[in-house]
Design an enzyme around this catalytic site. Sequence first.
Site, PDB file in Angstrom:
ATOM      1  N   ARG A  91      11.435  -3.467  11.285  1.00 10.08           N
ATOM      2  CA  ARG A  91      10.327  -2.905  12.346  1.00 10.08           C
ATOM      3  C   ARG A  91       9.838  -3.830  13.189  1.00 10.08           C
ATOM      4  NH1 ARG A  91       5.823  -0.097   8.110  1.00 10.08           N
ATOM      5  NH2 ARG A  91       4.511  -1.236   9.779  1.00 10.08           N
TER       6      ARG A  91
ATOM      7  N   ARG B 223      -1.594  -8.642  13.374  1.00  9.53           N
ATOM      8  CA  ARG B 223      -2.092  -7.552  12.356  1.00  9.53           C
ATOM      9  C   ARG B 223      -2.988  -8.036  11.164  1.00  9.53           C
ATOM     10  NH1 ARG B 223       3.366  -5.062  10.467  1.00  9.53           N
ATOM     11  NH2 ARG B 223       2.182  -3.540   9.246  1.00  9.53           N
TER      12      ARG B 223
ATOM     13  N   ARG C 281      11.200  -8.144   5.666  1.00  9.64           N
ATOM     14  CA  ARG C 281      11.508  -6.803   5.072  1.00  9.64           C
ATOM     15  C   ARG C 281      12.263  -5.973   6.007  1.00  9.64           C
ATOM     16  NH1 ARG C 281       6.126  -2.988   4.662  1.00  9.64           N
ATOM     17  NH2 ARG C 281       5.975  -3.001   6.852  1.00  9.64           N
TER      18      ARG C 281
ATOM     19  N   ARG D 145      -9.493   2.420   9.433  1.00 11.34           N
ATOM     20  CA  ARG D 145      -9.459   1.103   9.797  1.00 11.34           C
ATOM     21  C   ARG D 145     -10.272   0.291  10.535  1.00 11.34           C
ATOM     22  NH1 ARG D 145      -3.328   1.438   9.133  1.00 11.34           N
ATOM     23  NH2 ARG D 145      -2.385  -0.752   9.441  1.00 11.34           N
TER      24      ARG D 145
ATOM     25  N   LYS E 201       0.825  -1.345   0.110  1.00 18.32           N
ATOM     26  CA  LYS E 201       0.054   0.051   0.022  1.00 18.32           C
ATOM     27  C   LYS E 201       0.918   1.280  -0.179  1.00 18.32           C
ATOM     28  CE  LYS E 201      -2.173  -0.210   3.977  1.00 18.32           C
ATOM     29  NZ  LYS E 201      -2.114  -1.305   4.583  1.00 18.32           N
TER      30      LYS E 201
HETATM   31  P1  AMP Z   1       0.696   0.600   8.921  1.00 21.55           P
HETATM   32  O1  AMP Z   1       2.043   1.555   8.735  1.00 21.55           O
HETATM   33  O2  AMP Z   1      -0.263   1.520   8.213  1.00 21.55           O
HETATM   34  O3  AMP Z   1       0.680  -0.708   8.800  1.00 21.55           O
HETATM   35  O4  AMP Z   1       0.339   0.968  10.529  1.00 21.55           O
HETATM   36  C1  AMP Z   1       1.274   0.426  11.503  1.00 21.55           C
HETATM   37  C2  AMP Z   1       0.354   0.350  12.967  1.00 21.55           C
HETATM   38  O5  AMP Z   1       0.040   1.741  13.296  1.00 21.55           O
HETATM   39  C3  AMP Z   1      -0.932  -0.229  12.773  1.00 21.55           C
HETATM   40  O6  AMP Z   1      -0.675  -1.612  13.025  1.00 21.55           O
HETATM   41  C4  AMP Z   1      -1.568   0.154  14.017  1.00 21.55           C
HETATM   42  O7  AMP Z   1      -1.061  -0.082  15.157  1.00 21.55           O
HETATM   43  C5  AMP Z   1      -1.383   1.926  13.846  1.00 21.55           C
HETATM   44  N1  AMP Z   1      -2.366   2.560  13.005  1.00 21.55           N
HETATM   45  C6  AMP Z   1      -1.973   2.996  11.730  1.00 21.55           C
HETATM   46  N2  AMP Z   1      -2.911   3.737  11.349  1.00 21.55           N
HETATM   47  C7  AMP Z   1      -4.138   3.365  12.006  1.00 21.55           C
HETATM   48  C8  AMP Z   1      -5.494   3.530  12.147  1.00 21.55           C
HETATM   49  N3  AMP Z   1      -6.210   4.392  11.291  1.00 21.55           N
HETATM   50  N4  AMP Z   1      -6.211   3.226  13.024  1.00 21.55           N
HETATM   51  C9  AMP Z   1      -5.694   2.739  14.315  1.00 21.55           C
HETATM   52  N5  AMP Z   1      -4.540   2.186  14.270  1.00 21.55           N
HETATM   53  C10 AMP Z   1      -3.533   2.675  13.221  1.00 21.55           C
END
Ligand code: AMP
Length: 218
Positions: free
Chosen positions: A160, A171, A127, A88, A13
Amino acid sequence: MRILIFGPPGVGKGTQAKLLAVEYGIPHISTGDTLRKAVADKTELGKQAKAIMDSGRLVPDGIMIGIAREVLSAPATARGFILDGFPRTIAQAEALSEMFDQLGFTDVRVVVLEVNDEVIVRRLSSRYVCTNDGKIFNALTDMISLTTPCPECGGKLMQRDDDRESTVRERLRVYHSQTAPIIRYYGERGATITVDGSRSVEDVNREIRSKLQDTVKA
Ligand code: AMP
């Protein structure tokens, strides 16, 4: 162009969102990046978010809706944006619809990237990210390890915390239970564009742009 991009963690994404942002001249807004910056800067938000992110769970809706409201009402996003990682949950999606109504945004497109869970686990647990320039590499396809310097800038590579296998599986569970229903929510409200995310970055990008073009014409 106003785009929401969805897909399981690790589907690409962020990579696709960055390309589309350049191609359409719109800002890329990643709520995950916003949170990671807050963690790195050790702000109050970062302190609250770190443990939640490391466990693979979601940061509370109230905090995330506040972040989205702030970004979307800024002048930089007035003419378009690509939103990556938000909404989300259904509560976030409903709050976003309200924001769009208030801001008069009607032409919002929804892109969904799909890929099998096992491909995701393999991709994410191999990764690595450069701590210096943020570039992403794959241990298997780029033939590197954590002790290899960044192939682009020589910086130190890291994994990460939330890319460990157990966290990746959590996740994915959260994605299927909380985020997938939103895709159905948007599907019921208009066309969503679905693209197979297992192919090369270039092929996925080409298909997204072609499908976006078709919906613009429709
Ligand atoms: P991502 O890089 O988008 O996968 O986000 C990494 C982490 O940030 C996720 O696993 C959540 O813990 C948190 N996170 C990011 N965006 C959101 C959201 N819209 N709502 C809740 N948690 C979020």
